[in-house]
Design a protein around this motif. Structure first.
Motif, mmCIF file in Angstrom:
data_model
loop_
_atom_site.group_PDB
_atom_site.id
_atom_site.type_symbol
_atom_site.label_atom_id
_atom_site.label_comp_id
_atom_site.label_asym_id
_atom_site.label_seq_id
_atom_site.Cartn_x
_atom_site.Cartn_y
_atom_site.Cartn_z
ATOM 1 N N SER A 71 0.843 -1.194 0.000
ATOM 2 C CA SER A 71 0.000 0.000 0.000
ATOM 3 C C SER A 71 0.879 1.245 0.000
ATOM 4 O O SER A 71 1.392 1.658 1.036
ATOM 5 N N ILE A 102 -8.860 -6.305 6.692
ATOM 6 C CA ILE A 102 -8.939 -6.608 5.260
ATOM 7 C C ILE A 102 -9.466 -8.024 5.044
ATOM 8 O O ILE A 102 -10.309 -8.268 4.167
ATOM 9 N N THR A 220 -6.043 1.816 2.371
ATOM 10 C CA THR A 220 -5.692 0.670 1.524
ATOM 11 C C THR A 220 -6.892 0.186 0.727
ATOM 12 O O THR A 220 -6.776 -0.137 -0.464
ATOM 13 N N ASN A 225 -7.347 -1.282 -3.159
ATOM 14 C CA ASN A 225 -8.152 -2.451 -3.529
ATOM 15 C C ASN A 225 -9.312 -2.105 -4.458
ATOM 16 O O ASN A 225 -9.523 -2.790 -5.476
ATOM 17 N N LEU A 245 -9.427 -10.013 -1.486
ATOM 18 C CA LEU A 245 -9.255 -9.413 -0.165
ATOM 19 C C LEU A 245 -8.740 -10.442 0.837
ATOM 20 O O LEU A 245 -7.869 -10.134 1.661
ATOM 21 N N THR A 248 -4.919 -11.182 -0.074
ATOM 22 C CA THR A 248 -4.005 -10.082 0.249
ATOM 23 C C THR A 248 -4.006 -9.790 1.751
ATOM 24 O O THR A 248 -2.964 -9.422 2.318
ATOM 25 N N ASN A 264 -1.947 -5.482 -0.828
ATOM 26 C CA ASN A 264 -3.237 -5.218 -1.461
ATOM 27 C C ASN A 264 -3.131 -5.376 -2.970
ATOM 28 O O ASN A 264 -2.044 -5.612 -3.514
#
Length: 404
Positions: A71, A102, A220, A225, A245, A248, A264
């Protein structure tokens, strides 16, 4: 033969551009929140390996060019936040919590949709406020170290005009050459260049969770994303958002104890692997993202050398290179905020307040400006929404006219 090599070469270019264009931002962010030289190098190595493995897994699993990166806006957030109560262990704890959020967004789709539903003027203004302090660094560098910064900025301008993807890597090469020509270049031999993983036991406190973990998660998601997914959709793919998601997020969790702040979907370099330059056949472009992942993991072996370079350079010069790398992201954030504010005038003041508070760098109760900017913007939205919801007072009846 050339057709078979095309996606491989595109993947190599994606890895090189992605690493060289923003590793300075990552190192500056990790150092800002308390990492020493070894811990910052460990964090960069962990991010490279975790991102590379996640990209390879997603590409092989789904046959879609889903590029993965660290990120970059999140690293800029760390620069803007600065030292934390609890030091580096508290930062690592915040990285872990952000990774958990996340993964949760991938497991609980409404959470991911809720983040994506943050008003665009607020999200864009918050990101722009985070990026602004770094993006003015090239100007400061031209004043403070003109002999070093001048050639870097000129190289960036020329390459930005004629070979845009290589503008920041080219500027970085010029910066290295400029440093090597000074007495600081002799310091490289005194710094360990071998990559080493340094694990840090995490700790948690409220200021770090509110000031780093939550804004890092939001930045992020909103700046990496969601745009990364939009790039893939724009090229005709139907990527599995929740699976991305989860992958990552887990990669970020694995990287966090070694100092990695967030993993991400790539947004800035995603088009290099997903576009037609990677391969004319969209069904073959996944090879580029897998190659980029492998390349990024290998580039992580140079984390020690990259950190040594940053350690001997004047801090403002490293910030200048990082700022040049983030100018495009700043332009995108400002465009998003302004365009959305024009379309929704009632949110204009909220966006301005968010930007001003975030860019101020204020720290209150140990919590950085990004969180307070988001809070201030949301309060402004709530205030104006209530004002619009109040019924207008009924007009007073006019006195009847007396006929004559």
């Amino acid at each position: 033969m050339a057709g078979r090599l095309q996606p491989v070469l595109a993947g190599v270019v994606t890895a090189l551009v992605g690493f060289a264009s923003s590793f300075t931002v990552v190192l500056a962010g990790l150092r800002a929140v308390g990492a020493d030289t070894g811990q910052a190098a460990s964090g960069l190595l962990a991010l490279c390996v975790a991102s590379g493995l996640a990209a390879a897994w997603l590409g092989l699993r789904h046959r879609i060019p889903m590029s993965v990166a660290w990120s970059t806006p999140g690293a800029a957030l760390l620069v803007a936040t600065g030292p934390l109560p609890g030091g580096w262990p508290a930062a690592v704890g915040a990285f872990l919590v952000s990774g958990v959020l996340i993964v949760a967004a991938g497991l609980v789709p409404p959470l991911g949709r809720a983040v994506a539903a943050i008003p665009k003027p607020i999200a864009g203004a918050m990101l722009a406020g985070v990026l602004l302090p770094l993006c003015v660094a090239p100007v400061r560098a031209l004043v403070e170290v003109p002999r070093l910064a001048g050639p870097v900025v000129v190289a960036w301008l020329l390459l930005h005009r004629y070979a845009r993807p290589w503008a920041v890597p080219g500027a970085l090469v010029v910066a290295v050459v400029a440093l090597a020509s000074t007495s600081a270049g002799a310091g490289l031999g005194a710094v360990g260049l071998r990559p080493v993983v340094e694990l840090t036991p995490p700790s948690w406190n409220v200021p770090a969770l509110i000031g780093v973990a939550l804004p890092l998660f939001l930045v992020t998601m909103a700046a990496q994303n969601v745009p990364g997914m939009a790039v893939l959709v724009g090229y005709g793919y139907r990527p599995p958002f929740t699976a991305a998601l989860r992958a990552t997020g887990v990669a970020g969790l694995l990287a966090a104890p070694a100092g990695g702040h967030a993993v991400n979907l790539a947004a800035i370099t995603a088009a290099l692997a997903a576009g037609p330059d990677a391969h004319p056949d969209p069904d073959r472009r996944w090879i580029a993202s897998v190659t980029a992942g492998i390349g990024l993991a290998l580039l992580g072996l140079g984390a020690g050398a990259a950190t040594a370079l940053v350690a001997i350079a004047p801090p403002v010069l490293i910030e200048a290179v990082a700022g040049l790398a983030l100018l495009g992201a700043l332009a995108t954030a400002l465009t998003s905020a302004v365009t959305s504010a024009v379309a929704e005038p009632e949110r204009r003041e909220a966006a301005v307040v968010t930007f001003v508070v975030t860019a101020s760098g204020v720290t209150l109760l140990g919590v950085g400006g990004a969180f307070w900017g988001l809070v201030a913007g949301c309060l402004m939205l709530l205030l104006f929404r209530r004002r619009r919801a109040e019924p207008a007072p009924a007009p007073e009846a006019e006195p009847a006219l007396t006929r004559r």
